[in-house]
Write an enzyme that holds these catalytic residues in place. Structure first.
Site, mmCIF file in Angstrom:
data_model
loop_
_atom_site.group_PDB
_atom_site.id
_atom_site.type_symbol
_atom_site.label_atom_id
_atom_site.label_comp_id
_atom_site.label_asym_id
_atom_site.label_seq_id
_atom_site.Cartn_x
_atom_site.Cartn_y
_atom_site.Cartn_z
ATOM 1 N N HIS A 114 139.139 38.876 98.589
ATOM 2 C CA HIS A 114 140.297 38.736 97.700
ATOM 3 C C HIS A 114 140.771 37.285 97.617
ATOM 4 C CE1 HIS A 114 141.648 43.183 97.244
ATOM 5 N NE2 HIS A 114 140.346 43.057 97.240
ATOM 6 N N ASP A 115 140.525 36.495 98.648
ATOM 7 C CA ASP A 115 140.847 35.075 98.545
ATOM 8 C C ASP A 115 139.885 34.400 97.563
ATOM 9 O OD1 ASP A 115 142.025 32.600 98.990
ATOM 10 O OD2 ASP A 115 140.628 32.105 100.606
ATOM 11 N N THR B 259 129.739 56.766 109.586
ATOM 12 C CA THR B 259 129.947 55.743 110.619
ATOM 13 C C THR B 259 131.082 54.830 110.136
ATOM 14 O OG1 THR B 259 128.200 54.431 109.551
ATOM 15 C CG2 THR B 259 127.562 55.716 111.492
ATOM 16 N N ASP C 208 133.727 55.357 104.805
ATOM 17 C CA ASP C 208 132.415 55.904 105.165
ATOM 18 C C ASP C 208 132.656 57.038 106.137
ATOM 19 O OD1 ASP C 208 129.958 56.545 106.207
ATOM 20 O OD2 ASP C 208 129.476 54.515 106.908
ATOM 21 N N ASP D 48 140.514 29.384 98.752
ATOM 22 C CA ASP D 48 141.503 28.329 99.006
ATOM 23 C C ASP D 48 142.706 28.852 99.783
ATOM 24 O OD1 ASP D 48 142.669 29.963 97.153
ATOM 25 O OD2 ASP D 48 143.499 28.338 95.936
ATOM 26 N N ARG E 92 137.815 41.974 103.754
ATOM 27 C CA ARG E 92 138.394 42.134 102.413
ATOM 28 C C ARG E 92 139.290 40.948 102.039
ATOM 29 N NH1 ARG E 92 142.684 46.140 100.192
ATOM 30 N NH2 ARG E 92 142.019 46.419 98.023
ATOM 31 N N ASP F 215 127.230 48.946 108.296
ATOM 32 C CA ASP F 215 125.808 49.294 108.218
ATOM 33 C C ASP F 215 125.472 49.748 106.797
ATOM 34 O OD1 ASP F 215 127.011 51.745 107.969
ATOM 35 O OD2 ASP F 215 126.274 52.557 109.859
ATOM 36 N N VAL G 153 140.054 34.960 93.635
ATOM 37 C CA VAL G 153 141.236 34.490 92.905
ATOM 38 C C VAL G 153 141.474 33.021 93.262
ATOM 39 C CG1 VAL G 153 143.668 34.931 92.420
ATOM 40 C CG2 VAL G 153 142.168 36.839 93.035
ATOM 41 N N ASN H 1 146.622 44.026 96.404
ATOM 42 C CA ASN H 1 146.886 43.493 97.744
ATOM 43 C C ASN H 1 148.103 44.078 98.447
ATOM 44 O OD1 ASN H 1 144.706 41.798 97.407
ATOM 45 N ND2 ASN H 1 145.933 40.067 96.692
ATOM 46 N N SER I 66 144.723 30.968 99.000
ATOM 47 C CA SER I 66 145.866 31.298 98.134
ATOM 48 C C SER I 66 146.358 32.717 98.430
ATOM 49 C CB SER I 66 145.481 31.173 96.655
ATOM 50 O OG SER I 66 144.336 31.951 96.365
ATOM 51 N N THR J 266 131.497 50.410 103.608
ATOM 52 C CA THR J 266 130.984 51.210 104.720
ATOM 53 C C THR J 266 131.928 51.122 105.924
ATOM 54 O OG1 THR J 266 129.099 51.481 106.222
ATOM 55 C CG2 THR J 266 129.578 49.260 105.527
HETATM 56 C C1 HEM Z 1 132.883 46.173 93.709
HETATM 57 C C2 HEM Z 1 134.158 46.185 93.414
HETATM 58 C C3 HEM Z 1 135.211 46.589 94.418
HETATM 59 C C4 HEM Z 1 136.245 47.438 94.173
HETATM 60 C C5 HEM Z 1 136.539 48.133 92.861
HETATM 61 C C6 HEM Z 1 136.985 47.557 95.412
HETATM 62 C C7 HEM Z 1 138.132 48.333 95.571
HETATM 63 C C8 HEM Z 1 138.707 48.638 96.782
HETATM 64 C C9 HEM Z 1 139.839 49.511 96.959
HETATM 65 C C10 HEM Z 1 140.606 50.205 95.845
HETATM 66 C C11 HEM Z 1 140.069 49.610 98.293
HETATM 67 C C12 HEM Z 1 141.142 50.446 98.966
HETATM 68 C C13 HEM Z 1 142.461 49.700 99.030
HETATM 69 C C14 HEM Z 1 143.625 50.586 99.413
HETATM 70 O O1 HEM Z 1 143.548 51.797 99.264
HETATM 71 O O2 HEM Z 1 144.640 50.045 99.876
HETATM 72 C C15 HEM Z 1 139.090 48.798 98.955
HETATM 73 C C16 HEM Z 1 138.989 48.639 100.317
HETATM 74 C C17 HEM Z 1 138.118 47.768 100.931
HETATM 75 N N1 HEM Z 1 137.258 46.908 100.309
HETATM 76 FE FE1 HEM Z 1 136.796 46.886 98.343
HETATM 77 N N2 HEM Z 1 136.388 46.796 96.363
HETATM 78 C C18 HEM Z 1 135.312 46.172 95.798
HETATM 79 C C19 HEM Z 1 134.481 45.260 96.421
HETATM 80 C C20 HEM Z 1 134.606 44.866 97.717
HETATM 81 C C21 HEM Z 1 133.919 43.742 98.311
HETATM 82 C C22 HEM Z 1 133.008 42.789 97.551
HETATM 83 C C23 HEM Z 1 134.285 43.689 99.617
HETATM 84 C C24 HEM Z 1 133.896 42.719 100.678
HETATM 85 C C25 HEM Z 1 132.745 42.081 100.700
HETATM 86 C C26 HEM Z 1 135.187 44.800 99.837
HETATM 87 C C27 HEM Z 1 135.722 45.145 101.056
HETATM 88 C C28 HEM Z 1 136.616 46.174 101.250
HETATM 89 C C29 HEM Z 1 137.044 46.608 102.573
HETATM 90 C C30 HEM Z 1 136.519 46.086 103.902
HETATM 91 C C31 HEM Z 1 137.998 47.602 102.370
HETATM 92 C C32 HEM Z 1 138.787 48.322 103.453
HETATM 93 C C33 HEM Z 1 139.969 47.456 103.828
HETATM 94 C C34 HEM Z 1 140.806 47.962 104.965
HETATM 95 O O3 HEM Z 1 140.486 48.972 105.576
HETATM 96 O O4 HEM Z 1 141.816 47.308 105.253
HETATM 97 N N3 HEM Z 1 135.384 45.468 98.665
HETATM 98 N N4 HEM Z 1 138.282 48.201 98.015
#
Ligand code: HEM
Ligand SMILES: *[C@@H]1O[C@H](CO)[C@@H](O)[C@H](O)[C@H]1NC(C)=O
Ligand SMILES: *[C@@H]1O[C@H](CO)[C@@H](O)[C@H](O)[C@H]1NC(C)=O
Ligand SMILES: *[C@@H]1O[C@H](CO)[C@@H](O)[C@H](O)[C@H]1NC(C)=O
Length: 352
Positions: free
Chosen positions: A99-100, A272, A269, A107, A95, A277, A103, A129, A109, A230
């Site tokens: 997020h890098d 799993t 998820d 880089d 993630r 996956d 924005v 963040n 940032s 996932t």
């Molecule tokens: C499609 C639009 C997306 C939205 C609206 C979104 C939104 C979110 C939100 C709200 C969370 C939970 C954060 C929290 O409760 O603190 C999250 C977690 C996460 N997101 Fe996304 N996300 C998106 C796309 C992505 C993409 C493109 C990736 C990576 C390729 C990603 C990877 C992750 C991961 C791995 C987590 C879990 C992080 C952790 O456990 O520390 N997300 N996302």
């Protein structure tokens, strides 16, 4: 006349000295750089590293300049995720990369808490963040080891990218191998307000597609990258408003986990939870995903086609994910990405 005016502007700026470069982003206003005004009387000069992030990326970029660089990152990620058995850090690293890159381009940032303009309200403080990103220590640890091996050579932005690649490998048990080029440079600015470019969990399909399109990623890549949900966790505040829309058995178990605390974290998820996956797509079909932005992928023909294919064809999603992650790693930074940071959370030197 115009020449005279320009000369006057330069003179005034020079006389004003350091102040001309402070606060109001006169040296760096985001995209416009005015190098004539700033080199003298404005603190220590930057090391000249003149390329825009993403323009000169290549595989094995550090093979000659710092041969151990990529291995050091891989071992730092392996230690956190595999040896110390902390898959959540791996999720955090994937993630962090997203997020890098979304924005200001890739880089690093997202790592800054001390910037060129002395701004402390950086991306880390932005709503998507704050109290949420994790994995920073792995990046710092890898950076420290890399600096000891080869000074001033490997950017923090590349370390973030390699770490996301390696976390994807370990969390998928070796099924996902992202070819990740290096050659990014580190930025010198970071602003919390700019994290509004990240898509939010309440987004509908047009909003999701627009935010990805703004970064050069197409609707298929949007669905593909969403599959990262996932793994990892999410806070109840982002989905408790839609319990009534979910599968009711699933909603009931989430309600029990959340209680009335919006800050409680649950697995994204439920099947799993720690494996990268394609299960996410089956969860979308089963109405057992957390966010609006996840559930809506089943609601348009274009996105649903992808969801069905990813859920039902072995290996299809994994191959698309490898390509989409690499492409995300090429989102261009602006001209502020001009240095190899010595320490990942601060720029090399502040203009005084
Ligand atoms: C499609 C639009 C997306 C939205 C609206 C979104 C939104 C979110 C939100 C709200 C969370 C939970 C954060 C929290 O409760 O603190 C999250 C977690 C996460 N997101 Fe996304 N996300 C998106 C796309 C992505 C993409 C493109 C990736 C990576 C390729 C990603 C990877 C992750 C991961 C791995 C987590 C879990 C992080 C952790 O456990 O520390 N997300 N996302
Ligand atoms: C920035 O983050 C680093 C690493 O977490 C920390 O050591 C440092 O104290 C922080 N600095 C500020 C100004 O918050
Ligand atoms: C919800 O999930 C349960 C299993 O967890 C399943 O038995 C039930 O049929 C699902 N409900 C609907 C409406 O599909
Ligand atoms: C998602 O779409 C598929 C294919 O039309 C359908 O079988 C499934 O029930 C849908 N799921 C939800 C949650 O609407």
């Amino acid at each position: 006349m115009a020449t005279k005016l320009a000369a006057l502007v330069v003179l005034v700026a020079f006389l004003a000295g350091p102040a001309a470069c402070e606060g109001a982003f006169i040296c760096f206003n985001g995209w416009l750089r005015l190098p004539i005004i700033c080199p003298r009387g404005s603190g220590t000069p930057r090391e000249p590293v003149p390329s825009t992030s993403g323009s000169g990326l290549s595989y094995g970029y550090y093979t000659t300049s710092c041969p151990s660089a990529e291995t050091i990152v891989t071992e730092a990620v392996r230690k956190a995720v595999v040896v110390d058995k902390n898959p959540g850090i791996g999720a955090g690293l994937i993630r962090l990369f997203f997020h890098d890159c979304f924005v200001r381009g890739c880089d690093a940032s997202v790592l800054l808490n001390t910037t060129n303009s002395k701004n402390s309200d950086t991306e880390r403080e932005g709503p998507p963040n704050k109290n949420s990103l994790r994995g920073f220590e792995v990046i710092y640890e890898a950076k420290t080891a890399i600096e000891a091996a080869c000074k001033n050579t490997v950017s923090c932005a590349d370390i973030v990218a390699f770490a996301a690649r390696d976390a994807s490998y370990f969390l998928s048990d070796g099924s996902i191998n992202i070819p990740m080029p290096g050659g990014r440079y580190d930025g010198r600015e970071s602003f919390a307000s700019e994290t509004d470019q990240l898509p939010g969990p309440f987004s509908n399909v047009p909003q999701l597609q627009a935010s990805f399109a703004a970064k050069g990623l197409n609707p298929v890549e949007m669905v593909t990258l969403s599959g990262a949900h996932t793994i990892g966790r999410a806070r109840c505040m982002f989905f408790s408003s839609r319990f009534s829309e979910m599968n009711q058995t699933y909603a009931a178990s989430l309600m029990a986990e959340c209680g009335d605390n919006g800050n409680t974290n649950v697995n994204q998820d439920y099947v799993t939870s720690n494996v990268l996956d394609k299960q996410y797509y089956q969860n979308v079909i089963d109405n057992k995903v957390l966010f609006t932005s996840d559930a809506v992928l089943n609601s348009t023909e274009e996105t649903r086609t992808e969801v069905m294919q990813n859920a039902n064809t072995a290996g299809a999603w994994e191959r698309k994910f490898e390509k989409a992650m690499e492409k995300m790693g090429k989102i261009k930074s602006d001209q502020q990405s001009v240095e190899i940071r010595k320490v990942c959370w601060k720029v090399n030197n502040n203009y005084k």
